[in-house]
Structures are given as structure tokens and as C-alpha cells.
Motif scaffolding. Structure first.
Motif, PDB file in Angstrom:
ATOM      1  N   UNK A  37       0.820  -1.210   0.000  1.00 56.69           N
ATOM      2  CA  UNK A  37       0.000   0.000   0.000  1.00 56.69           C
ATOM      3  C   UNK A  37       0.852   1.257   0.000  1.00 56.69           C
ATOM      4  N   UNK A  38       1.876   1.277   0.829  1.00 60.32           N
ATOM      5  CA  UNK A  38       2.750   2.453   0.878  1.00 60.32           C
ATOM      6  C   UNK A  38       3.491   2.620  -0.440  1.00 60.32           C
ATOM      7  N   UNK A  39       3.924   1.501  -1.016  1.00 56.39           N
ATOM      8  CA  UNK A  39       4.626   1.569  -2.303  1.00 56.39           C
ATOM      9  C   UNK A  39       3.718   2.125  -3.393  1.00 56.39           C
ATOM     10  N   UNK A  40       2.461   1.670  -3.433  1.00 54.06           N
ATOM     11  CA  UNK A  40       1.535   2.172  -4.444  1.00 54.06           C
ATOM     12  C   UNK A  40       1.250   3.653  -4.237  1.00 54.06           C
ATOM     13  N   UNK A  41       1.224   4.077  -2.971  1.00 55.54           N
ATOM     14  CA  UNK A  41       1.033   5.502  -2.703  1.00 55.54           C
ATOM     15  C   UNK A  41       2.200   6.313  -3.248  1.00 55.54           C
ATOM     16  N   UNK A  42       3.420   5.814  -3.047  1.00 52.34           N
ATOM     17  CA  UNK A  42       4.588   6.529  -3.558  1.00 52.34           C
ATOM     18  C   UNK A  42       4.598   6.564  -5.083  1.00 52.34           C
ATOM     19  N   UNK A  43       3.980   5.560  -5.716  1.00 49.82           N
ATOM     20  CA  UNK A  43       3.922   5.523  -7.173  1.00 49.82           C
ATOM     21  C   UNK A  43       2.738   6.311  -7.729  1.00 49.82           C
ATOM     22  N   UNK A  44       1.865   6.798  -6.839  1.00 49.35           N
ATOM     23  CA  UNK A  44       0.775   7.664  -7.278  1.00 49.35           C
ATOM     24  C   UNK A  44      -0.571   6.997  -7.455  1.00 49.35           C
ATOM     25  N   UNK A  45      -0.658   5.660  -7.248  1.00 50.94           N
ATOM     26  CA  UNK A  45      -1.955   4.975  -7.354  1.00 50.94           C
ATOM     27  C   UNK A  45      -2.615   5.017  -5.980  1.00 50.94           C
ATOM     28  N   UNK A  46      -3.247   6.145  -5.662  1.00 51.67           N
ATOM     29  CA  UNK A  46      -3.742   6.374  -4.312  1.00 51.67           C
ATOM     30  C   UNK A  46      -4.949   5.504  -3.973  1.00 51.67           C
ATOM     31  N   UNK A  47      -5.806   5.244  -4.957  1.00 52.21           N
ATOM     32  CA  UNK A  47      -6.975   4.406  -4.683  1.00 52.21           C
ATOM     33  C   UNK A  47      -6.549   2.992  -4.309  1.00 52.21           C
TER      34      UNK A  47
END
Length: 406
Positions: A37-47
Motif C-alpha cells: 500500500x505504501x509503495x503504491x502511494x509513492x507511485x501515485x496509485x492512491x486508490x
């Protein structure tokens, strides 16, 4: 397998989300879900990030309160980036308390920084300062110190304390350099440009020039009479005459100040204050009434004298009359300034940040959209608004708080 979790966590800490995903992408245990989840947030996929973090929080057992609290902090940061300013602050405060109780001071400090950044966005500067006043800030790792310094700099900018802001940005630069996280270094560099970007225009004797933030700060102690278009007021040092609820009076004093020391014709005053193309007796009568009201309001600072052609502004105890104007004259300048941070905003979040109604903001957004100055995506409550940075607008410099308290 625990070594993979540790390696993924270290990759995230170093700002390498792809490296973290390479280690935990195929795992569905609670720690892996949280890291993904944190990795996806850093990549910009917030949903996707929000969904993974919520799944992780549910997957952690009752004895794993610290892990659940960390998921809540990560979700709060996603809400901040998504400009979901209505995200429950109490939930974040409870998670911070849990982290502090269990000795996870770094993540507890990160929770403080997230809440302070949210308060900064909505203009609650005193509360943001109180939240940042945590003990042991000097013992935080470089990345946390850089984030904290960015918030301190933002508060100083809003309060027009440029020396404090520059000192905080220098500290943020050092922290970002030591942390060696490119995204953090870019954020610090972007924030630093605010101090070297024109923040306003100064108009006097019919001429104008751009002003940096430090020069705007200097006007607070100036002996000149300043007509401030940011806050719709007239001031000299500690004396402030607010005219925010009297738009006609402010329009009149601005025209008079821009022409000073010359006078302004009645035709020009009527056109600017009443938006009338032709001067008739009713306009003359109304102008006399409004000039009388303006004289009463400005009596501590200036007088408005009649001339053959019209009226002139005569300052008391001041040798200069200055107009402090926005860098870009735009009816909905405050909304554009918020949107210029590059993040997607909902109309409700903008209303919360601006302290006005969602309906008022929606009407302004519709008007800006018709002029192709903003664009939206999504539908209903998921609709978000964005705009490219507006030339002349220093990102994050909104000056929503009074320059001087009356």
C-alpha cells in the motif's frame, strides 16, 4: 521471509517503491499488504494504496496495535495528498497516541507532521505550531526532520516571516540531502522557490513592479499608506482599516491610491466602483454618499478631498501611497492558488480551506472551467479539480491570514 519484509521496508524508507514491490508483490500477509500500500502511494496509485492499507489494518491481529496504527498514519497521508481534508483527525490522533505509547517515536512524529500539514492547508496556523512542538525533534531521522522543516517553513511563509522560512528551508535541504530521497529533495527545492518568486505587485504613482515575499514583509513596518488588495484593507504600520465587507469603498480607495498624488475624475470613480458606463445624477448622488462613507472609514489614516475634476486621496502622516496587488489579477485568484499545487482538489476540500460554502466554490469552479482555466475528472463526490501552475502564482503562497491584526 522476514528478511524480505525488512528489505522492502528499507527500500520504502529510501524512496524506492519499485524495489519494495519486487520483494512483496506476491505476498498477501498483513505486513506485505501494508508495504504494498505504501509503495503504491509513492507511485501515485492512491486508490489502490488506500485499499491495500485498509486490508492490512483488518489483517493485523488484536495484539498488533502498532502495525494497525502505522496503517492509519499511511492512510491519513494519502488523504492529505488526495486533499481529503475532512478525513477524521481524531483517528490520526488516536494512532499517534498508540505509537507514542509503544515507543515508535518516528512514526508518531510523522503523524504529527501530517496533521500539521492539514492544519496549514486550512489556515489554522496556531494549531499547526502547537502540534509541531513535540519533544525530541532534533533526534528524528533526516527525512522526518526535512518534512517537519517544510511545515515550519510553510507556517513562516503564511505569517510573512521570511527569515524564519529561509532558515527552515535550509534545514529541510540538509535533511533531504542526508536522507538521499529524490522526491523529498524535489519537494524542498519547489518550496524554496517560493521565496524567490514574485508574491505581489507594488503600484505607486501609476507605475508597478513585482515584489518578493521579503519585500511584502517589509511593508508591514513601512510608514507609507498601503492599500492591500490581498486582505481588502488600508493600513499604515499598526493601524488597519478593514474594507472586506465594503467592496464599493475598497474599489474607490484603490482607484484613488493608484492615481495618487493626482486626482481621479468622477466618471472614472463611477466606472470602477459602480460598473456604470455613463455618469448621471443618480450616480453623482451615490458617489457623494460613498465618498462620505469612505472619509469616515479612512479618517485615522487619510482624507478624501474634492477637486474640480473629482476626488484625491490625501494621506495623514505618510509621504507615500502604495497599492499591494496580487501577482495576477483574477476574480477567483485564491482558488487558482490552491489548485496550482498540482494536486487534485474536491470542491468540498477547497471550501474547507477557503472558509466558504461548497456552493460558492462550485460556482467559481464552473466559471473557471468555462474559461478553460481548470479541468475536472470523475463524477459526483469523486470529482476532482486540477490546473497547471499559473504563471506568476508562487505555489503554496496564498496569504490567507491577516498581515497585521487590527
Amino acid at each position: 521471509m522476514e528478511s524480505l519484509i525488512t528489505a522492502a521496508a528499507r527500500a520504502l524508507e529510501a524512496g524506492d517503491p519499485l524495489g519494495a514491490l519486487n520483494r512483496v508483490a506476491l505476498r498477501n500477509d498483513a505486513p506485505s499488504l501494508a508495504l504494498r500500500g505504501i509503495a503504491m502511494a509513492q507511485l501515485g496509485d492512491l486508490a489502490k494504496a488506500k485499499s491495500l492499507l485498509r486490508s492490512a489494518a483488518r489483517a493485523f491481529g488484536p495484539r498488533e496495535a502498532v502495525a494497525r496504527a502505522r496503517c492509519i498514519v499511511a492512510e491519513a497521508e494519502i488523504a492529505l495528498v488526495s486533499r481529503d481534508l475532512g478525513w477524521p483527525a481524531r483517528t490520526l490522533a488516536a494512532a499517534r497516541t498508540t505509537l507514542e505509547h509503544h515507543g515508535d517515536l518516528v512514526n508518531a512524529a510523522h503523524a504529527r507532521h501530517i496533521e500539521a500539514r492539514r492544519l496549514l492547508l486550512v489556515g489554522r496556523l496556531d494549531e499547526a505550531e502547537r502540534i509541531l512542538a513535540e519533544p525530541g525533534a532534533a533526534l528524528l531521522p533526516p527525512a522526518s526532520q526535512a518534512v517537519r522543516a517544510l511545515v515550519v517553513a510553510g507556517i513562516a511563509i503564511r505569517r510573512l516571516r521570511t527569515k524564519d522560512a529561509r532558515a527552515a528551508l535550509d534545514q529541510a535541504t540538509r535533511g533531504a540531502r542526508l536522507a538521499d530521497i529524490p522526491a523529498l529533495a524535489a519537494e524542498v527545492e519547489s518550496a524554496s522557490r517560493v521565496l524567490d518568486t514574485p508574491a505581489a505587485r507594488l503600484i505607486t504613482r501609476g507605475e508597478e513592479r513585482p515584489l518578493l515575499l521579503a519585500e511584502v514583509e517589509d511593508l508591514q513596518t513601512s510608514e507609507a499608506l498601503v492599500v492591500d488588495t490581498f486582505h481588502h484593507s488600508v493600513r499604515r504600520r499598526g493601524t488597519v482599516v478593514p474594507l472586506g465587507t465594503r467592496p464599493v469603498l475598497f474599489a474607490l480607495v484603490r482607484v484613488l491610491a493608484q492615481a495618487w498624488p493626482a486626482d481621479v475624475s468622477r466618471q472614472t470613480l463611477v466606472a470602477n466602483a459602480f460598473r456604470a458606463r455613463h455618469l448621471d445624477e443618480s450616480h453623482r448622488a451615490r458617489l457623494r454618499v460613498e465618498i462620505g462613507r469612505l472619509r469616515t472609514k479612512l479618517s485615522p489614516l487619510a482624507d478624501v478631498t474634492a477637486t474640480k475634476q473629482g476626488f484625491a486621496l490625501t494621506p495623514r502622516k505618510a509621504r507615500q501611497v502604495l497599492v499591494l496587488a496580487r501577482p495576477v489579477e483574477e476574480k477567483h485568484a485564491s482558488i487558482l492558488a490552491f489548485l496550482s499545487d498540482g494536486e487534485p482538489w474536491s470542491s468540498s476540500a477547497l471550501a474547507l480551506a477557503l472558509g466558504t460554502s461548497a456552493r460558492t466554490v462550485q460556482r467559481a469552479l464552473d466559471e473557471l472551467a468555462r474559461a478553460n482555466k481548470v479541468q475536472c475528472f470523475g463524477h459526483g463526490r469523486a470529482r476532482r479539480w486540477m490546473t497547471p501552475p499559473v504563471p506568476g502564482f508562487p505555489t503554496g503562497l496564498l496569504l490567507p491570514t491577516p498581515l497585521l491584526k487590527s
